[in-house]
Design a protein around this motif. Structure first.
Motif, PDB file in Angstrom:
ATOM      1  N   LEU A  23       1.992 -53.170  -0.435  1.00 55.15           N
ATOM      2  CA  LEU A  23       2.956 -53.222  -1.534  1.00 55.15           C
ATOM      3  C   LEU A  23       3.534 -54.628  -1.668  1.00 55.15           C
ATOM      4  N   PRO A  24       3.933 -55.026  -2.876  1.00 51.81           N
ATOM      5  CA  PRO A  24       4.563 -56.342  -3.053  1.00 51.81           C
ATOM      6  C   PRO A  24       5.761 -56.486  -2.119  1.00 51.81           C
ATOM      7  N   TYR A  25       5.918 -57.679  -1.538  1.00 54.37           N
ATOM      8  CA  TYR A  25       6.951 -57.864  -0.518  1.00 54.37           C
ATOM      9  C   TYR A  25       7.554 -59.262  -0.593  1.00 54.37           C
ATOM     10  N   ILE A  26       8.668 -59.416   0.102  1.00 54.79           N
ATOM     11  CA  ILE A  26       9.311 -60.724   0.258  1.00 54.79           C
ATOM     12  C   ILE A  26       8.843 -61.338   1.569  1.00 54.79           C
ATOM     13  N   LYS A  27       8.222 -62.479   1.469  1.00 55.95           N
ATOM     14  CA  LYS A  27       7.700 -63.178   2.649  1.00 55.95           C
ATOM     15  C   LYS A  27       8.846 -63.842   3.402  1.00 55.95           C
ATOM     16  N   PHE A  28       8.756 -63.832   4.725  1.00 50.67           N
ATOM     17  CA  PHE A  28       9.786 -64.454   5.542  1.00 50.67           C
ATOM     18  C   PHE A  28       9.770 -65.973   5.388  1.00 50.67           C
ATOM     19  N   TYR A  29      10.972 -66.513   5.363  1.00 53.73           N
ATOM     20  CA  TYR A  29      11.156 -67.972   5.329  1.00 53.73           C
ATOM     21  C   TYR A  29      11.761 -68.403   6.656  1.00 53.73           C
ATOM     22  N   TYR A  30      11.280 -69.535   7.173  1.00 57.60           N
ATOM     23  CA  TYR A  30      11.767 -70.025   8.463  1.00 57.60           C
ATOM     24  C   TYR A  30      12.200 -71.478   8.357  1.00 57.60           C
ATOM     25  N   ASP A  31      13.261 -71.811   9.075  1.00 49.64           N
ATOM     26  CA  ASP A  31      13.624 -73.202   9.317  1.00 49.64           C
ATOM     27  C   ASP A  31      14.275 -73.272  10.700  1.00 49.64           C
ATOM     28  N   GLU A  32      14.737 -74.435  11.101  1.00 51.35           N
ATOM     29  CA  GLU A  32      15.283 -74.589  12.452  1.00 51.35           C
ATOM     30  C   GLU A  32      16.515 -73.716  12.684  1.00 51.35           C
ATOM     31  N   ASP A  33      17.364 -73.622  11.678  1.00 47.59           N
ATOM     32  CA  ASP A  33      18.574 -72.808  11.826  1.00 47.59           C
ATOM     33  C   ASP A  33      18.221 -71.331  12.011  1.00 47.59           C
ATOM     34  N   ILE A  34      17.255 -70.861  11.266  1.00 50.37           N
ATOM     35  CA  ILE A  34      16.831 -69.477  11.373  1.00 50.37           C
ATOM     36  C   ILE A  34      16.253 -69.202  12.750  1.00 50.37           C
ATOM     37  N   MET A  35      15.437 -70.122  13.233  1.00 47.48           N
ATOM     38  CA  MET A  35      14.835 -69.943  14.550  1.00 47.48           C
ATOM     39  C   MET A  35      15.899 -69.928  15.641  1.00 47.48           C
ATOM     40  N   ARG A  36      16.927 -70.765  15.474  1.00 45.11           N
ATOM     41  CA  ARG A  36      18.014 -70.821  16.450  1.00 45.11           C
ATOM     42  C   ARG A  36      18.785 -69.491  16.433  1.00 45.11           C
ATOM     43  N   ASP A  37      19.050 -68.974  15.247  1.00 47.68           N
ATOM     44  CA  ASP A  37      19.732 -67.682  15.152  1.00 47.68           C
ATOM     45  C   ASP A  37      18.903 -66.574  15.802  1.00 47.68           C
ATOM     46  N   ALA A  38      17.609 -66.611  15.565  1.00 47.08           N
ATOM     47  CA  ALA A  38      16.734 -65.568  16.111  1.00 47.08           C
ATOM     48  C   ALA A  38      16.757 -65.556  17.631  1.00 47.08           C
ATOM     49  N   GLU A  39      16.874 -66.723  18.221  1.00 52.68           N
ATOM     50  CA  GLU A  39      16.945 -66.798  19.676  1.00 52.68           C
ATOM     51  C   GLU A  39      18.186 -66.095  20.214  1.00 52.68           C
ATOM     52  N   ILE A  93      20.113 -62.888  16.090  1.00 52.45           N
ATOM     53  CA  ILE A  93      20.747 -62.846  14.776  1.00 52.45           C
ATOM     54  C   ILE A  93      19.663 -63.114  13.740  1.00 52.45           C
ATOM     55  N   TYR A  94      19.359 -62.095  12.935  1.00 52.44           N
ATOM     56  CA  TYR A  94      18.246 -62.199  11.991  1.00 52.44           C
ATOM     57  C   TYR A  94      18.691 -62.164  10.531  1.00 52.44           C
ATOM     58  N   CYS A  95      19.995 -62.053  10.313  1.00 52.74           N
ATOM     59  CA  CYS A  95      20.494 -61.946   8.946  1.00 52.74           C
ATOM     60  C   CYS A  95      20.143 -63.188   8.121  1.00 52.74           C
ATOM     61  N   SER A  96      20.280 -64.377   8.726  1.00 51.12           N
ATOM     62  CA  SER A  96      20.005 -65.612   7.980  1.00 51.12           C
ATOM     63  C   SER A  96      18.553 -65.686   7.544  1.00 51.12           C
ATOM     64  N   CYS A  97      17.658 -65.172   8.359  1.00 52.35           N
ATOM     65  CA  CYS A  97      16.236 -65.147   7.986  1.00 52.35           C
ATOM     66  C   CYS A  97      16.033 -64.318   6.727  1.00 52.35           C
ATOM     67  N   HIS A  98      16.617 -63.139   6.694  1.00 52.24           N
ATOM     68  CA  HIS A  98      16.448 -62.285   5.528  1.00 52.24           C
ATOM     69  C   HIS A  98      17.155 -62.862   4.304  1.00 52.24           C
ATOM     70  N   LYS A 133      24.274 -58.361  11.525  1.00 51.78           N
ATOM     71  CA  LYS A 133      23.577 -59.503  12.107  1.00 51.78           C
ATOM     72  C   LYS A 133      22.064 -59.425  11.930  1.00 51.78           C
ATOM     73  N   TYR A 134      21.579 -58.269  11.507  1.00 55.74           N
ATOM     74  CA  TYR A 134      20.136 -58.072  11.394  1.00 55.74           C
ATOM     75  C   TYR A 134      19.624 -58.399   9.990  1.00 55.74           C
ATOM     76  N   TRP A 135      20.298 -57.886   8.986  1.00 54.16           N
ATOM     77  CA  TRP A 135      20.007 -58.268   7.606  1.00 54.16           C
ATOM     78  C   TRP A 135      21.200 -57.874   6.748  1.00 54.16           C
ATOM     79  N   PRO A 136      21.300 -58.392   5.530  1.00 55.36           N
ATOM     80  CA  PRO A 136      22.519 -58.180   4.724  1.00 55.36           C
ATOM     81  C   PRO A 136      22.551 -56.801   4.092  1.00 55.36           C
ATOM     82  N   SER A 137      22.762 -55.774   4.904  1.00 53.07           N
ATOM     83  CA  SER A 137      22.685 -54.394   4.414  1.00 53.07           C
ATOM     84  C   SER A 137      23.760 -54.092   3.372  1.00 53.07           C
TER      85      SER A 137
END
Length: 260
Positions: A149-165, A168-173, A205-209
């Motif tokens: 199905l059509p989807y939103i592809k994940f976007y990554y940058d340094e800040d997102i990777m730092r949050d993921a560590e 915290i995954y909300c910024s990624c979404h 913190k996981y996504w903007p529910s």
């Protein structure tokens, strides 16, 4: 309790003759839905047939949360209905987190009467491979007729990777929605004839529910059929926390006439 352990249906089923069916979908943890509170499970078992349904990461199911066939959910529910004489208007679907995304999506494929989406997404997002942050060949989370199905592809940058560590995954979404928005990935509930409860988290913190629940309502032509409650809770285990479980039970009791 009856265990189903096949590629067609992998779940735990609690039989309650003559009662409606509740189907419970967990989040991005593999296997059966985790962390149902004893209070919620006991309430459901007393008043419903209950199917706790896995959809990846166990048995013969897909190993990863990628291109999960919508038909799997539809056929699993139909199997229980046919074997336990449950009508379409006696089906309730409850999903938590990624399962909330699935529950809303299934409003287009299953003629249920009630949908409860806990900390859900209003978009179809990219699927989750074994190692989320080493994605070379992205896929959708869900598929229909063997096509993602059509989807939103994940976007990554340094800040997102730092949050993921820091889990915290909300910024990624949030940034994925901003940078890689795909209007075809928006989950549409316009044709759903049942009632929907959205339970979101104030500081997710996981996504903007909370924001995604608001967007779902704003885009819907059936606003009067959707209730949205935001709770000040940490984490995504809304099938376990007392406050969210109380809201789920209240919603079921208030709307029992739609599924009796």
């Amino acid at each position: 309790m009856q265990e189903y352990r096949t590629k067609e249906i992998y779940g735990d089923f609690y039989k309650n003759d003559g009662k409606p069916l509740v189907v419970v979908l967990g989040g991005s943890r593999p296997g059966l839905p985790a962390s149902l509170s004893e209070n919620l499970l006991n309430y459901l078992k007393q008043n419903y047939n209950v199917l706790l349904l896995a959809y990846f990461g166990v048995g013969e199911l897909p190993k990863t949360l990628e291109n999960i066939p919508v038909e799997y959910f539809v056929n699993s529910i139909r199997f229980i209905q046919e074997n336990h004489k449950t009508c379409d208007n006696q089906v309730v679907i409850i999903g938590q987190s990624k399962g909330g995304e699935a529950a809303l999506l299934l409003s287009n494929y299953v003629e249920s009467s009630l949908t409860i989406a806990c900390v859900p997404g209003c978009y179809v997002f990219q699927g989750l491979p074994v190692t989320p942050f080493s994605i070379k060949h992205p896929k959708s989370s869900w598929a229909f007729n063997n096509k993602g199905l059509p989807y939103i592809k994940f976007y990554y940058d340094e800040d997102i990777m730092r949050d993921a560590e820091n889990n915290i995954y909300c910024s990624c979404h949030e940034k994925s929605i901003e940078k890689n928005f795909n209007k075809e990935a928006v989950i549409n509930v316009d044709n759903y004839k049942g009632k929907i409860l959205l339970l979101s988290s104030e500081n997710d913190k996981y996504w903007p529910s909370k924001n995604m629940s608001n967007i779902l309502i704003e885009n819907s032509k059936n606003k009067n059929n959707i209730d949205h409650i935001t709770l000040d809770l940490e984490g995504h285990y809304f099938l376990n926390y007392n406050q969210s479980v109380d809201e789920i039970i209240n919603f079921l009791e208030e709307n029992v006439k739609f599924i009796s």
